[in-house]
Design a protein around this motif. Structure first.
Motif, PDB file in Angstrom:
ATOM      1  N   ALA A 175      25.072  72.885  38.841  1.00 58.76           N
ATOM      2  CA  ALA A 175      25.765  73.646  37.797  1.00 58.76           C
ATOM      3  C   ALA A 175      24.780  74.142  36.744  1.00 58.76           C
ATOM      4  CB  ALA A 175      26.844  72.793  37.149  1.00 58.76           C
ATOM      5  N   MET A 176      23.848  73.286  36.332  1.00 59.23           N
ATOM      6  CA  MET A 176      22.882  73.668  35.311  1.00 59.23           C
ATOM      7  C   MET A 176      21.955  74.783  35.800  1.00 59.23           C
ATOM      8  SD  MET A 176      23.337  71.956  32.491  1.00 59.23           S
ATOM      9  CE  MET A 176      25.090  72.181  32.826  1.00 59.23           C
ATOM     10  N   ILE A 177      21.493  74.673  37.037  1.00 55.28           N
ATOM     11  CA  ILE A 177      20.589  75.700  37.551  1.00 55.28           C
ATOM     12  C   ILE A 177      21.350  77.009  37.797  1.00 55.28           C
ATOM     13  CG2 ILE A 177      20.806  75.278  40.037  1.00 55.28           C
ATOM     14  CD1 ILE A 177      17.557  75.844  38.083  1.00 55.28           C
ATOM     15  N   SER A 178      22.635  76.907  38.141  1.00 60.29           N
ATOM     16  CA  SER A 178      23.453  78.116  38.291  1.00 60.29           C
ATOM     17  C   SER A 178      23.622  78.818  36.947  1.00 60.29           C
ATOM     18  CB  SER A 178      24.823  77.763  38.870  1.00 60.29           C
ATOM     19  OG  SER A 178      24.700  77.215  40.165  1.00 60.29           O
ATOM     20  N   LEU A 179      23.869  78.038  35.890  1.00 54.50           N
ATOM     21  CA  LEU A 179      23.958  78.622  34.554  1.00 54.50           C
ATOM     22  C   LEU A 179      22.620  79.225  34.126  1.00 54.50           C
ATOM     23  CD1 LEU A 179      26.107  75.933  32.685  1.00 54.50           C
ATOM     24  CD2 LEU A 179      26.828  78.212  33.440  1.00 54.50           C
ATOM     25  N   PHE A 180      21.534  78.581  34.543  1.00 51.72           N
ATOM     26  CA  PHE A 180      20.209  79.119  34.236  1.00 51.72           C
ATOM     27  C   PHE A 180      20.003  80.470  34.924  1.00 51.72           C
ATOM     28  CE2 PHE A 180      15.695  79.534  35.426  1.00 51.72           C
ATOM     29  CZ  PHE A 180      15.127  79.569  34.165  1.00 51.72           C
ATOM     30  N   ILE A 181      20.461  80.575  36.160  1.00 53.44           N
ATOM     31  CA  ILE A 181      20.355  81.842  36.890  1.00 53.44           C
ATOM     32  C   ILE A 181      21.190  82.917  36.198  1.00 53.44           C
ATOM     33  CG2 ILE A 181      20.945  82.996  39.059  1.00 53.44           C
ATOM     34  CD1 ILE A 181      20.209  80.408  40.506  1.00 53.44           C
ATOM     35  N   LEU A 182      22.391  82.553  35.748  1.00 53.96           N
ATOM     36  CA  LEU A 182      23.230  83.510  35.025  1.00 53.96           C
ATOM     37  C   LEU A 182      22.572  83.939  33.715  1.00 53.96           C
ATOM     38  CD1 LEU A 182      26.797  81.985  35.540  1.00 53.96           C
ATOM     39  CD2 LEU A 182      25.815  83.999  36.651  1.00 53.96           C
ATOM     40  N   TYR A 183      21.934  82.987  33.046  1.00 55.54           N
ATOM     41  CA  TYR A 183      21.232  83.322  31.800  1.00 55.54           C
ATOM     42  C   TYR A 183      20.095  84.301  32.072  1.00 55.54           C
ATOM     43  CZ  TYR A 183      17.395  82.753  28.508  1.00 55.54           C
ATOM     44  OH  TYR A 183      16.338  82.983  27.670  1.00 55.54           O
ATOM     45  N   ARG A 184      19.320  84.041  33.127  1.00 54.71           N
ATOM     46  CA  ARG A 184      18.225  84.955  33.444  1.00 54.71           C
ATOM     47  C   ARG A 184      18.762  86.328  33.859  1.00 54.71           C
ATOM     48  NH1 ARG A 184      13.722  82.620  31.367  1.00 54.71           N
ATOM     49  NH2 ARG A 184      12.647  84.393  32.287  1.00 54.71           N
ATOM     50  N   ALA A 185      19.919  86.338  34.515  1.00 62.60           N
ATOM     51  CA  ALA A 185      20.532  87.619  34.873  1.00 62.60           C
ATOM     52  C   ALA A 185      20.952  88.380  33.617  1.00 62.60           C
ATOM     53  CB  ALA A 185      21.734  87.381  35.781  1.00 62.60           C
ATOM     54  N   TYR A 186      21.549  87.659  32.666  1.00 64.39           N
ATOM     55  CA  TYR A 186      21.920  88.287  31.383  1.00 64.39           C
ATOM     56  C   TYR A 186      20.681  88.850  30.691  1.00 64.39           C
ATOM     57  CZ  TYR A 186      21.587  87.592  26.337  1.00 64.39           C
ATOM     58  OH  TYR A 186      21.245  87.702  25.025  1.00 64.39           O
ATOM     59  N   ARG A 187      19.613  88.059  30.669  1.00 63.83           N
ATOM     60  CA  ARG A 187      18.380  88.502  30.024  1.00 63.83           C
ATOM     61  C   ARG A 187      17.786  89.723  30.741  1.00 63.83           C
ATOM     62  NH1 ARG A 187      12.828  87.437  30.132  1.00 63.83           N
ATOM     63  NH2 ARG A 187      11.870  87.371  28.049  1.00 63.83           N
ATOM     64  N   GLY A 188      17.881  89.698  32.081  1.00 63.38           N
ATOM     65  CA  GLY A 188      17.354  90.833  32.833  1.00 63.38           C
ATOM     66  C   GLY A 188      18.131  92.115  32.569  1.00 63.38           C
ATOM     67  N   ILE A 189      19.460  91.997  32.445  1.00 63.15           N
ATOM     68  CA  ILE A 189      20.299  93.179  32.265  1.00 63.15           C
ATOM     69  C   ILE A 189      20.154  93.758  30.865  1.00 63.15           C
ATOM     70  CG2 ILE A 189      22.698  93.977  32.143  1.00 63.15           C
ATOM     71  CD1 ILE A 189      23.324  92.013  34.409  1.00 63.15           C
ATOM     72  N   PHE A 190      20.177  92.894  29.848  1.00 65.48           N
ATOM     73  CA  PHE A 190      20.225  93.382  28.474  1.00 65.48           C
ATOM     74  C   PHE A 190      18.868  93.440  27.779  1.00 65.48           C
ATOM     75  CE2 PHE A 190      24.489  91.672  29.257  1.00 65.48           C
ATOM     76  CZ  PHE A 190      25.256  92.780  28.912  1.00 65.48           C
ATOM     77  N   VAL A 191      17.843  92.835  28.348  1.00 65.39           N
ATOM     78  CA  VAL A 191      16.529  92.828  27.699  1.00 65.39           C
ATOM     79  C   VAL A 191      15.496  93.575  28.537  1.00 65.39           C
ATOM     80  CG1 VAL A 191      14.653  91.383  26.821  1.00 65.39           C
ATOM     81  CG2 VAL A 191      17.034  90.653  26.527  1.00 65.39           C
TER      82      VAL A 191
END
Length: 219
Positions: free
Chosen positions: A88-104
């Motif tokens: 679950a934690m690594i999945s949330l980490f992947i989602l966070y990196r996806a958010y960072r990739g899209i918006f940053v």
């Protein structure tokens, strides 16, 4: 002293106190004006910083749960709990990196691709003599206004979007392949998620280094 004199003194003191209080308030407000715009920007920045800080801690938490799940002598129930938590934690980490990739990162990539295409595009490839055109241009910049033509801007935007989307698709395929290959080779779901997260970080680093290198070359 008479009652009237006491009443006048109390009224005078009260008025003086209110005058002094009003003067202090005016001095305070004059020396430290309220900037609502700056306050909102500060709150927004701190909110984004908290998201980044929380996102960076997710992988550490996932690795901690993974080490607990693999520790000797752990019961099957605890091992399952820590395994699920790690995934679950690594999945949330992947989602966070996806958010960072899209918006940053993606806006930077799109901007850089757009600039490179805008500098190289030529909207009159079949004209022998550009002086005969109704609008004289330098490349595709109108000499009269110094601005890029709207038609060219639209074309460059569409092409830049396609190229940026191809980068996103290519990165997503690399992440999925890393996840699948690790799952097949290690037979470990936690290692598969961890590999996918590492691949996302690697892709981000490659893109940012490429952008930085092209900026240095042009400067």
């Amino acid at each position: 002293m008479s009652r009237n004199a006491l009443s006048k003194m109390q009224v005078t003191l009260t008025r003086d106190e209110f005058s002094k209080l009003g003067l202090e308030n005016s001095e305070t407000s004059g020396s430290d004006p309220i900037d609502n715009t700056g306050s909102v920007r500060s709150q927004t920045k701190s909110f984004l910083e908290r998201i980044d800080s929380a996102g960076l801690r997710l992988k550490t938490k996932a690795l901690t749960s993974k080490s607990k799940a693999m520790s000797p002598g752990i019961t099957p129930v605890d091992k399952t709990i820590h395994t699920v938590k790690a995934c679950a934690m690594i999945s949330l980490f992947i989602l966070y990196r996806a958010y960072r990739g899209i918006f940053v990162i993606l806006p930077q990539v799109f901007r850089r691709v757009f600039e490179m295409l805008e500098e190289s595009v030529d909207s009159h490839p079949f004209e022998d003599d550009l002086d005969d055109l109704e609008f004289k241009t330098n490349g595709d910049v109108t000499l009269d206004s110094g601005k890029v033509r709207k038609r060219t801007t639209l074309t460059v935007s569409v092409v830049a979007t396609i190229i940026t989307a191809s980068y996103v698709l290519g990165g997503a395929i690399r992440v999925f392949k890393s996840f699948l290959n690790t799952a097949i080779s290690s037979k470990n779901i936690m290692s598969s998620f961890e590999s996918a997260g590492d691949e996302i970080v690697s892709n981000e680093g490659k893109i940012l280094r490429r952008i930085a290198r092209t900026d240095v070359e042009e400067s």
